[in-house]
Design a protein around this motif. Structure first.
Motif, mmCIF file in Angstrom:
data_model
loop_
_atom_site.group_PDB
_atom_site.id
_atom_site.type_symbol
_atom_site.label_atom_id
_atom_site.label_comp_id
_atom_site.label_asym_id
_atom_site.label_seq_id
_atom_site.Cartn_x
_atom_site.Cartn_y
_atom_site.Cartn_z
ATOM 1 N N THR A 241 0.830 -1.210 0.000
ATOM 2 C CA THR A 241 0.000 0.000 0.000
ATOM 3 C C THR A 241 0.863 1.258 0.000
ATOM 4 O O THR A 241 0.527 2.263 -0.635
ATOM 5 C CB THR A 241 -0.934 0.006 1.226
ATOM 6 O OG1 THR A 241 -1.726 -1.180 1.214
ATOM 7 C CG2 THR A 241 -1.842 1.225 1.219
ATOM 8 N N LYS A 242 1.980 1.203 0.718
ATOM 9 C CA LYS A 242 2.902 2.344 0.761
ATOM 10 C C LYS A 242 3.469 2.631 -0.618
ATOM 11 O O LYS A 242 3.596 3.799 -1.024
ATOM 12 C CB LYS A 242 4.033 2.057 1.756
ATOM 13 C CG LYS A 242 4.960 3.223 2.000
ATOM 14 C CD LYS A 242 6.014 2.871 3.058
ATOM 15 C CE LYS A 242 6.958 4.038 3.295
ATOM 16 N NZ LYS A 242 8.004 3.698 4.305
ATOM 17 N N ILE A 243 3.787 1.569 -1.367
ATOM 18 C CA ILE A 243 4.317 1.729 -2.726
ATOM 19 C C ILE A 243 3.232 2.291 -3.643
ATOM 20 O O ILE A 243 3.497 3.193 -4.456
ATOM 21 C CB ILE A 243 4.851 0.382 -3.257
ATOM 22 C CG1 ILE A 243 6.064 -0.063 -2.424
ATOM 23 C CG2 ILE A 243 5.225 0.493 -4.737
ATOM 24 C CD1 ILE A 243 6.568 -1.445 -2.759
ATOM 25 N N GLN A 244 2.003 1.790 -3.507
ATOM 26 C CA GLN A 244 0.904 2.299 -4.318
ATOM 27 C C GLN A 244 0.663 3.787 -4.058
ATOM 28 O O GLN A 244 0.487 4.573 -4.997
ATOM 29 C CB GLN A 244 -0.369 1.502 -4.003
ATOM 30 C CG GLN A 244 -0.356 0.079 -4.527
ATOM 31 C CD GLN A 244 -1.545 -0.728 -4.041
ATOM 32 O OE1 GLN A 244 -2.079 -0.470 -2.962
ATOM 33 N NE2 GLN A 244 -1.969 -1.696 -4.835
ATOM 34 N N THR A 245 0.672 4.177 -2.789
ATOM 35 C CA THR A 245 0.461 5.575 -2.421
ATOM 36 C C THR A 245 1.557 6.462 -2.988
ATOM 37 O O THR A 245 1.307 7.554 -3.506
ATOM 38 C CB THR A 245 0.399 5.727 -0.891
ATOM 39 O OG1 THR A 245 -0.665 4.929 -0.380
ATOM 40 C CG2 THR A 245 0.188 7.182 -0.487
ATOM 41 N N PHE A 246 2.805 5.979 -2.888
ATOM 42 C CA PHE A 246 3.952 6.711 -3.429
ATOM 43 C C PHE A 246 3.771 6.973 -4.922
ATOM 44 O O PHE A 246 3.951 8.106 -5.406
ATOM 45 C CB PHE A 246 5.228 5.913 -3.168
ATOM 46 C CG PHE A 246 6.432 6.374 -3.935
ATOM 47 C CD1 PHE A 246 7.125 7.511 -3.553
ATOM 48 C CD2 PHE A 246 6.881 5.667 -5.041
ATOM 49 C CE1 PHE A 246 8.244 7.942 -4.262
ATOM 50 C CE2 PHE A 246 8.002 6.083 -5.757
ATOM 51 C CZ PHE A 246 8.677 7.219 -5.358
ATOM 52 N N LEU A 247 3.398 5.937 -5.671
ATOM 53 C CA LEU A 247 3.225 6.072 -7.116
ATOM 54 C C LEU A 247 2.045 6.989 -7.456
ATOM 55 O O LEU A 247 2.122 7.811 -8.375
ATOM 56 C CB LEU A 247 3.030 4.694 -7.748
ATOM 57 C CG LEU A 247 4.276 3.801 -7.782
ATOM 58 C CD1 LEU A 247 3.903 2.368 -8.165
ATOM 59 C CD2 LEU A 247 5.313 4.348 -8.742
ATOM 60 N N GLN A 248 0.955 6.862 -6.718
ATOM 61 C CA GLN A 248 -0.212 7.719 -6.957
ATOM 62 C C GLN A 248 0.124 9.180 -6.680
ATOM 63 O O GLN A 248 -0.240 10.071 -7.463
ATOM 64 C CB GLN A 248 -1.372 7.260 -6.077
ATOM 65 C CG GLN A 248 -1.977 5.935 -6.501
ATOM 66 C CD GLN A 248 -2.877 5.328 -5.437
ATOM 67 O OE1 GLN A 248 -3.104 5.920 -4.368
ATOM 68 N NE2 GLN A 248 -3.389 4.136 -5.703
#
Length: 337
Positions: A241-248
């Motif tokens: 989720t942290k990686i997804q948030t970073f990319l978003q």
């Protein structure tokens, strides 16, 4: 040290401290940091100074450390046979919360508009040659180790694991080559300021600073992929989720093209963490902690299946419509050790 700084910079050292792993000192309520720069050429220092000045003056980036000239009107000073540069640290604005994806994208956008030509710190378009050179050197070293027979635990781990990482590297190079042949860069694919290795610790909350000696000019997905890699290195503690948030957060400021996604993926495939681990061990001095290096390599090897699983699902995790973009994926089942 106090006398040296006063004689060369006319600064009186009032109090010393550590910032990251660097020596730092206070003078007249300003914090300065002393950074070794012997690994940089004079032209590299010149370009880094010019681009840092641009980021400060043009984009009012208050977190960029500024070069300090010595009394000889130079940014480099020699102390005890070592070349150093002194930087003025930004004021402490640590109360502002760092939003890593958003702030990285803004940094990239600002630096992308740098008007002057960059040569000495430029790495754009050089990945293939650098990767090929690196793998060729390590393959030659591997053959020598096989001929001489492994003599310790690290040697054995290296000899047993290298063919697998050779295969990964070949895949990364081929993926990169196919990307450059089959896809076209867009405006946001132009070179920008990047970091040699951008991780969650590069811009530390509380000591939030952007240090020019960390920088090179490259494609923005260098930073994105290295940040993601550092998160993947946490193994079972990795937070998707942290990686997804970073990319978003990043894409809200600077959307990624299909070319960017493919470059990013190629870099994630390339096992730079393995290369650096092996190189660090064999270039370290006689007093090195062998067990620490052995444990480090063992951890990388143990996490290889987790890494494969992550790479196999990466485009789904990142919500990238790979089929729509015509982005190829790899079959990771055949890459196992």
């Amino acid at each position: 040290m106090k006398q040296f700084i006063y004689e060369n910079y006319d600064l009186r050292v009032e109090r010393k401290q550590k910032v990251r792993h660097y020596e730092a000192f206070w003078s007249n309520r300003v914090l300065y940091i002393i950074v070794p720069v012997g690994h940089l050429e004079e032209e590299e220092i010149k370009e880094l100074q010019q681009v840092s000045d641009y980021m400060i003056r043009t984009h009012q980036d208050i977190y960029v450390c500024s070069f300090v000239k010595n009394k000889n009107d130079s940014y480099i000073t020699e102390i005890e046979g070592k070349k150093v540069a002194i930087f003025r640290m930004p004021y402490d604005y640590s109360s502002r919360m760092l939003v890593i994806g958003k702030d990285l994208a803004t940094f990239h956008n600002h630096a992308r508009s740098y008007p002057a030509k960059v040569t000495s710190i430029n790495r754009i378009g050089q990945w293939k040659n650098l990767w090929v050179t690196r793998i060729d050197q390590m393959e030659n070293f591997f053959r020598e180790k096989v001929r001489s027979n492994p003599v310790d635990s690290f040697d054995s781990q290296f000899v047993e694991s290298f063919p697998y990482y050779l295969g990964l590297t070949e895949n990364a190079i081929q993926y990169l080559v196919d990307t450059e042949l089959d896809d076209s860069p867009m405006m946001n694919d132009a070179a920008t300021l990047c970091h040699h290795r951008f991780t969650n610790l590069t811009w530390q909350q509380g000591n939030w600073m952007k240090l020019p000696v960390d920088w090179i000019f490259d494609h923005a997905c260098r930073d994105i992929s290295e940040w993601i890699r550092s998160e993947c290195r946490k193994g079972n503690e990795m937070n998707p989720t942290k990686i997804q948030t970073f990319l978003q957060d990043y894409e809200r400021i600077a959307p990624l093209s299909s070319f960017s996604w493919r470059l990013l993926y190629a870099r994630l495939i390339f096992p730079i963490h393995y290369f650096e681990c092996v190189e660090d061990y064999y270039t370290s001095g006689p007093g090195t902690d062998k067990k620490w290096h052995e444990d480090r390599l063992r951890g990388i090897l143990k996490s290889s299946s987790i890494n494969e699983q992550f790479l196999g699902n990466f485009y789904d995790l990142a919500a990238v419509p790979a089929k729509t973009y015509g982005i190829p994926t790899l079959d990771w089942a055949s890459k196992r050790m």
